[in-house]
Scaffold this motif. Structure first.
Motif, short mmCIF file in Angstrom:
data_model
loop_
_atom_site.label_atom_id
_atom_site.label_comp_id
_atom_site.label_asym_id
_atom_site.label_seq_id
_atom_site.Cartn_x
_atom_site.Cartn_y
_atom_site.Cartn_z
N THR A 12 0.64 -1.43 -0.12
CA THR A 12 -0.05 0.12 -0.12
C THR A 12 0.65 1.15 -0.03
N PRO A 13 1.82 1.46 0.95
CA PRO A 13 2.74 2.63 0.82
C PRO A 13 3.13 2.89 -0.44
N ALA A 14 3.86 1.75 -0.92
CA ALA A 14 4.66 1.95 -2.28
C ALA A 14 3.60 2.34 -3.49
N LEU A 15 2.31 1.62 -3.39
CA LEU A 15 1.53 1.97 -4.45
C LEU A 15 0.82 3.48 -4.62
N THR A 16 0.56 3.81 -3.15
CA THR A 16 0.21 5.36 -2.81
C THR A 16 1.24 6.22 -3.77
N ASN A 17 2.68 6.03 -3.42
CA ASN A 17 3.49 6.74 -3.87
C ASN A 17 3.32 6.81 -5.29
N PRO B 152 -5.03 15.99 0.71
CA PRO B 152 -5.97 15.43 1.48
C PRO B 152 -6.09 13.86 1.04
N LEU B 153 -5.52 13.51 -0.26
CA LEU B 153 -5.39 12.09 -0.60
C LEU B 153 -4.29 11.32 0.04
N VAL B 154 -3.31 12.02 0.07
CA VAL B 154 -2.21 11.28 1.06
C VAL B 154 -2.86 11.33 2.31
N GLN B 155 -3.50 12.19 2.85
CA GLN B 155 -3.90 11.90 4.44
C GLN B 155 -4.56 10.75 4.32
N LEU B 156 -5.60 10.52 3.53
CA LEU B 156 -6.61 9.27 3.28
C LEU B 156 -5.61 8.18 3.28
N GLU C 59 -3.63 2.87 5.61
CA GLU C 59 -2.66 2.19 5.98
C GLU C 59 -2.65 1.74 7.21
N ARG C 60 -2.97 2.75 8.33
CA ARG C 60 -3.43 2.42 9.65
C ARG C 60 -4.65 1.21 9.67
#
Lengths: 246, 220
Positions: B148-153, B204-208, B213-214
């Motif tokens: 998830t973190p890598a795909l978000t990036n 906001p997208l990044v905050q989401l 992730e949490r």
């Protein structure tokens, strides 16, 4: 009646021959304990029987029919042979109930209510009805292994393979898992069990096989192999074990 | 002394709105196309079959090691020469960004799938699952969590890469800013506005994604 017929089974890892031509017939209702020093090929033998490892030579027949190597055929065979692992291999993203339902839903395509009812029965059988909603991370090792057994049983396997089911457990948790396996034995289920629990093998197995160098070095009734071993290496193996078990 | 002129930017809000729509459109296309094609290519990279592994590897190496901007321009100008049809700026830009994103995300998928313990495959296969069933039900759900973190990036990167489409005059935010700047001679203000709009979309997208992730981590 022979359920599983193994003939000339051979498995190599690189230059290392781990299983060197094993012949073995498993009859319905037999409970076979597989013993041997580490590296003798016990786990590999078990993993070849449901093709988790591809044998390099030899044949395995289920109900008299030799098993081919096509994936479609192997998946059908694996549905009929249940396996329980040393490290449980539960699916961590599913609850205990979800783990037991998974094979029924995905492989057997059973409806959700049916799969749930069946999974609940299996969890109750291993004494974990109250843990159905728990994720594996919140279960003890013994509980995890019992869920894993329930998961295998849900598929109605004709043969159960136990690969050192208690070796990863704290000593005080071994008993509950052995208790479940003993109950399955009393139901007359056919099973192969790789174990270091010699006492359990003695009381539960109908046949004991001692492996050395990837071959069956000695086999017979528990009394023959464990109490009156004829061959030197079996004797040495048992002597080493008895030094620790009083 | 620079005479700040944000008034003429604000006067062109409707042009920027059209640009923002264009940016969102190409982002949506490239996100879906890039990340799903990436999964297929990633599976190919994971495969032990040469027929899958080699084409996937060639794809990844080609698109990772050439600039997206060059690919976009190439698709726009060269493809119509080779093929009997012309191609819209949106299609050319989407193609370039999607293929590039597929190449990068393929490596994320492959790494994520490889990070799952072999025992999970054993557990799935012992139940009689096929490769695809095991992948879909057991391996990918766990791998996706880790990825998830890598795909978000990647998603954020895709969003920002959309500005490259302005090179072939696709109407998106940067293209509209260029237009506003050329009409009002205020490039600094126009591009500042673009930066602010991007930040307002992305923050906001990044905050989401942090929340996501949490939540995923909690289930473990």
């Amino acid at each position: 009646m022979t359920i599983l017929g193994v003939s000339g089974l051979t498995k190599r890892f690189g230059a290392n021959t781990v299983i060197a031509g094993i012949d073995l017939d498993v009859k319905k209702g037999e409970r076979i304990a597989v013993l041997g020093a580490s590296g003798s090929g016990k786990s590999t033998l078990l993993r070849c029987l449901n093709f988790m490892e591809m044998p390099d030579a030899g044949t395995i027949a289920l109900d008299g029919k030799v098993i081919g190597r096509r994936e479609s055929e192997l998946t059908l065979v694996r549905q009929r042979i249940g396996m329980v692992f040393q490290q449980f291999n539960l699916f961590p993203h599913m609850t205990a109930l979800g783990n037991v339902m998974e094979g029924l839903r995905t492989v057997r395509r059973m409806s959700k209510p049916d799969a749930r009812a069946r999974a609940e029965r299996e969890l109750a059988r291993v004494g974990l009805a109250d843990k159905a909603a728990h994720y594996p991370a919140h279960l003890s090792g013994g509980q995890k292994q019992r869920v894993a057994i329930a998961r295998a049983l849900a598929m109605d396997p004709e043969l159960l393979l136990f690969d050192e089911p208690t070796s990863a457990l704290d000593p005080e948790l071994v008993g509950e898992v052995l208790g479940v396996i003993r109950a399955l034995a009393e139901e007359g289920r056919t099973m192969l069990l790789v174990t270091h629990e010699l006492g359990f093998a003695y009381h539960v197995a109908t046949r004991v096989i001692f492996l050395a160098d990837g071959t069956i070095h000695e086999q017979g009734t528990p009394d023959e192999v464990l109490k009156h071993p004829r061959r030197e290496r079996t004797q040495a193996f048992l002597a080493r074990h008895k030094e620790f078990s009083l | 002394m620079h005479q700040w002129d944000f008034a003429s930017v604000l006067a062109n809000t409707d042009a920027l709105a059209v640009g923002a729509l264009g940016t969102l459109r190409i982002f949506a296309i490239c996100l879906v196309a890039g990340l799903s094609l990436g999964l297929l290519v990633g599976l190919g990279r994971y495969s032990q079959r040469r027929a899958f592994y080699w084409p996937a590897t060639a794809f990844v190496e080609f698109f990772r090691n050439t600039p997206v901007l060059v690919q976009i321009i190439w698709f726009y100008f060269a493809l119509p020469i080779l093929m009997p049809f012309s191609i819209s700026p949106l299609a050319a830009a989407s193609l370039g960004i999607s293929l590039n994103s597929a190449a990068f995300s393929a490596e994320i998928y492959r790494g994520g799938i490889q990070s799952i313990d072999r025992g999970q495959w054993d557990g799935a296969r012992a139940l009689g699952m096929t490769f695809l069933q095991a992948m879909r039900r057991i391996i990918l759900p766990q791998a996706l969590k880790r990825m998830t973190p890598a795909l978000t990036n990647r998603a954020i990167e895709i969003f920002k890469m959309s500005t490259l489409a302005s090179a072939i005059a696709y109407v998106e935010l940067l293209q509209q800013a260029k237009l506003i700047a050329s009409l009002n001679f205020n490039p600094i203000e126009a591009y500042t506005a673009v930066a602010v709009i991007f930040f307002v979309f992305l923050w906001p997208l990044v905050q989401l994604t942090y929340v996501l992730e949490r939540r995923l981590a909690r289930d473990e």
